[in-house]
Write an enzyme that holds these catalytic residues in place. Structure first.
Site, short mmCIF file in Angstrom:
data_model
loop_
_atom_site.label_atom_id
_atom_site.label_comp_id
_atom_site.label_asym_id
_atom_site.label_seq_id
_atom_site.Cartn_x
_atom_site.Cartn_y
_atom_site.Cartn_z
CG ASP A 175 63.56 37.48 11.50
OD1 ASP A 175 63.21 38.41 10.75
OD2 ASP A 175 64.44 36.66 11.20
CG ASN B 150 67.38 46.07 11.23
OD1 ASN B 150 66.84 45.88 12.31
ND2 ASN B 150 67.58 45.09 10.35
C1 FPP Z 1 62.21 41.68 11.55
O1 FPP Z 1 61.33 41.45 10.49
C2 FPP Z 1 61.81 42.79 12.38
C3 FPP Z 1 62.45 44.00 12.43
C4 FPP Z 1 63.62 44.35 11.59
C5 FPP Z 1 62.02 45.06 13.33
C6 FPP Z 1 61.18 44.69 14.51
C7 FPP Z 1 60.22 45.78 14.66
C8 FPP Z 1 58.95 45.69 15.11
C9 FPP Z 1 58.40 44.45 15.66
C10 FPP Z 1 58.01 46.85 15.06
C11 FPP Z 1 58.44 48.10 15.73
C12 FPP Z 1 58.89 47.93 17.14
C13 FPP Z 1 58.51 48.70 18.18
C14 FPP Z 1 59.16 48.51 19.52
C15 FPP Z 1 57.48 49.72 18.06
P1 FPP Z 1 61.92 41.46 9.02
O2 FPP Z 1 61.56 42.75 8.38
O3 FPP Z 1 63.39 41.17 9.05
O4 FPP Z 1 61.13 40.27 8.40
P2 FPP Z 1 61.60 39.36 7.18
O5 FPP Z 1 62.82 38.62 7.66
O6 FPP Z 1 60.43 38.49 6.98
O7 FPP Z 1 61.88 40.27 6.04
#
Ligand code: FPP
Length: 238
Positions: free
Chosen positions: A18, A66
């Protein structure tokens, strides 16, 4: 103590990655840049987990919830995923890593789910670490689907109601055959489980760190594992 494969006690590590969006916003960058950096960290941590002797690593790459993000952001994440699926197989094969995916595949674009099936088949016999990627994954949805599978077996007379126990039900989940996570790490300071592996984390340890996922690295992982190693796990016993 230096952590090595030999003294590792952690069999299954699950991570909620996250903070990509906040990492980018803090730098005045678009959220997509946070996801891009996050994808690089996925590779670093997968490598590190293998080096540390972790047998199962489960990463929450995209939740069923998501899908409600903006069309642009979903597109970015799917693009990163496509790149990942197309780029990493060589290193994965060399390191004897088995890949499996958990989640609702029919929600994904056909080319992505086709590639996922290919990668699973090609790495099926690898006996090093299992890298499990939760994609379009929601734990409640997984449990409902397991209930339906179980009910269908009872209805068809393949099993009786008395056959339904914890083991049988676990085998109806996407994670069939995998041990439960020993440790769940969530980055970015949020302290919640967000529909992740609800059944499987019954006796897991939790570690919440303020570090944003794009800043996560092997050293931080090692420190968390040392904390985990020092914990006493009682599984409800005195
Ligand atoms: C949370 O950050 C992360 C995600 C929703 C997706 C996780 C994806 C990756 C690490 C990259 C792609 C993965 C692979 C396996 C290639 P957020 O967007 O919720 O962050 P925030 O809470 O700060 O908005």
């Amino acid at each position: 103590m230096v952590l090595t494969k030999e003294n590792n006690k952690l069999q299954h590590l699950a991570i909620i990655m996250d903070g990509n969006g906040r990492w980018a916003t803090k730098r005045g960058l678009p959220r997509s840049m946070g996801h891009r950096k996050g994808a690089e960290v996925v590779k670093e941590i997968t490598r590190a987990a293998g080096e540390l002797g972790i047998k199962y690593l489960t990463l929450y790459a995209f939740s069923t919830e998501n899908w409600n993000r903006s069309e642009d952001e979903v597109k970015t994440l799917m693009g990163l995923l496509r790149d990942y699926l197309h780029s990493d197989l060589k290193e994965i094969q060399e390191n004897n890593v088995r890949i499996r995916f958990i989640g609702e595949r029919d929600m994904l674009d056909a080319d992505i789910s086709k590639k996922m099936a290919e990668i699973e088949a090609e790495t099926l016999r690898n006996e090093g670490m299992t890298l499990c990627i939760a994609l379009s994954y929601g734990s409640r949805q997984e449990i409902v689907s397991a209930v339906k599978k179980t009910a269908a077996l009872v209805k068809e007379g393949d099993i009786s109601l008395n056959d339904v126990d914890v083991k049988l039900f676990s085998d109806m989940l996407y994670t069939k055959g995998m041990p439960d996570p020993d440790l769940v790490i969530r980055t970015s300071g949020e302290q919640r489980i967000s529909n992740y592996l609800l059944w499987q984390v019954a006796y897991a340890e939790f570690f919440f760190t303020d570090v944003l996922w794009p800043d996560f690295n092997k050293k931080i992982l090692e420190d968390i594992i040392k904390d985990f190693n020092a914990r006493e796990r009682r599984y409800g016993k005195a």
